[in-house]
Design a protein around this motif. Sequence first.
Motif, PDB file in Angstrom:
ATOM      1  N   VAL A  20      -1.650   0.718  -0.784  1.00 55.71           N
ATOM      2  CA  VAL A  20      -1.871   1.605  -1.862  1.00 55.71           C
ATOM      3  C   VAL A  20      -1.651   3.044  -1.228  1.00 55.71           C
ATOM      4  CG1 VAL A  20      -3.530   2.212  -3.699  1.00 55.71           C
ATOM      5  CG2 VAL A  20      -3.747   0.029  -2.688  1.00 55.71           C
ATOM      6  N   MET A  60      -4.823   2.292   2.822  1.00 62.04           N
ATOM      7  CA  MET A  60      -4.441   3.442   2.156  1.00 62.04           C
ATOM      8  C   MET A  60      -4.065   4.580   3.263  1.00 62.04           C
ATOM      9  SD  MET A  60      -7.026   5.817  -0.020  1.00 62.04           S
ATOM     10  CE  MET A  60      -6.429   7.351  -0.912  1.00 62.04           C
ATOM     11  N   ALA A  66      -7.373   3.567  -5.076  1.00 61.33           N
ATOM     12  CA  ALA A  66      -7.518   2.417  -4.095  1.00 61.33           C
ATOM     13  C   ALA A  66      -8.792   1.344  -4.253  1.00 61.33           C
ATOM     14  CB  ALA A  66      -7.737   3.215  -2.722  1.00 61.33           C
ATOM     15  N   VAL A  69      -7.269  -3.764   1.623  1.00 61.46           N
ATOM     16  CA  VAL A  69      -6.523  -2.854   0.756  1.00 61.46           C
ATOM     17  C   VAL A  69      -6.359  -1.494   1.871  1.00 61.46           C
ATOM     18  CG1 VAL A  69      -6.801  -1.093  -0.954  1.00 61.46           C
ATOM     19  CG2 VAL A  69      -7.518  -3.476  -1.224  1.00 61.46           C
ATOM     20  N   THR A  73      -8.842   3.256   5.266  1.00 62.91           N
ATOM     21  CA  THR A  73      -7.877   4.707   5.054  1.00 62.91           C
ATOM     22  C   THR A  73      -7.291   4.911   6.544  1.00 62.91           C
ATOM     23  OG1 THR A  73      -9.683   6.158   5.312  1.00 62.91           O
ATOM     24  CG2 THR A  73      -9.573   5.375   3.132  1.00 62.91           C
ATOM     25  N   MET A 127     -11.296  -2.179   2.449  1.00 63.58           N
ATOM     26  CA  MET A 127     -10.304  -0.756   2.187  1.00 63.58           C
ATOM     27  C   MET A 127     -10.410  -0.106   3.342  1.00 63.58           C
ATOM     28  SD  MET A 127     -11.021   2.134  -0.652  1.00 63.58           S
ATOM     29  CE  MET A 127     -10.318   3.795  -0.420  1.00 63.58           C
TER      30      MET A 127
END
Length: 243
Positions: free
Chosen positions: A51, A27, A64, A25, A3, A1
Motif C-alpha cells: 500500500v 506501507m 492502509a 500490509v 510502515t 501493518m
Amino acid sequence: MITGASSGIGAAAARLFAAQGAAVVLMARREERLRALAAELTASGARALAVPGDVASEADAAHAVKVAVTEFGGLDCAFNNAGYATAGTPLHETDAAVYERTMDVNVRGVWNCMRHQIPAMVSRGGGSIVNTSSVAGTRATGASAAYVAAKHAVIGLTRAAAAEYGERGVRVNALVVGSTRTEMMEQVLRTAPELEDRFAADAIQKRMAAPVEVARAAAWLCGDGSSFVTGAAVPVDGGATAT
C-alpha cells in the motif's frame, strides 16, 4: 501493518512477520520497492499487500488501515517504523524544511497511523502497536536537534496512548533503537563519515545492529509473549542507554 517497509528495519520486519504467519500490509513511499517486497513474500506463500503512501499524510495512513481491515478482516498489530533523519547539522543551521519533514515523518506519521489503527484494534477487542523511537529519544546523541526532539515525542505519544487504551485491550510500546545499518544510516554516514566510529562505540557491544535484530524485538512486542508489556520504551541498542 508495517510502515517504512521498503527497506531496512521495516523490510526485515515484513519478512520476519510473514515467516511467522502474519498477513502483512506494507506501507512506504517507494512504490516499486514495496511492490517487489510484497511479491517476494507472496511467492514464498505469505499473505502480503503493498500500500504505497506517506505516513505524513493522514489520508494515506487511513487508507492502509482500511486495506488491512477490508482485505484481511481486521488489524491486530502495527509496527510504525517509518522514519526520516539527517546528519547532525547545528540547530541554528538547520533549514525549516528539514525540521518540518523530520517532525512530519517521525511524529505526525506515528500520530496519523495510531489515530486510525487504534479504532480498528478496539473494534476487535485489542491489539498491539510498536512505534520506532531511538536512543536519540532518550538523550542527545549527535543526531540533529530536530531528530532528537522527534524521537522524544514518539516515546511521549507511545506512553500517552498506552495509558488511554490499555483498558480497551490495546498495548502500545516503543523501541529505543540504537545505531542500525539501514539505508537511512548509510545516507547519514555518507554525509558525515566521522560519525560511524562514534555510533559503534556508543554501544556496549561496539557495533551497529542488523535490521533483523530490531525486527525481532518488534515481533515479540506484537505477540502474546509480551502480553503484560505496555507503555514501555524497550531498548534495542546494544547497551547504549545502559551507560
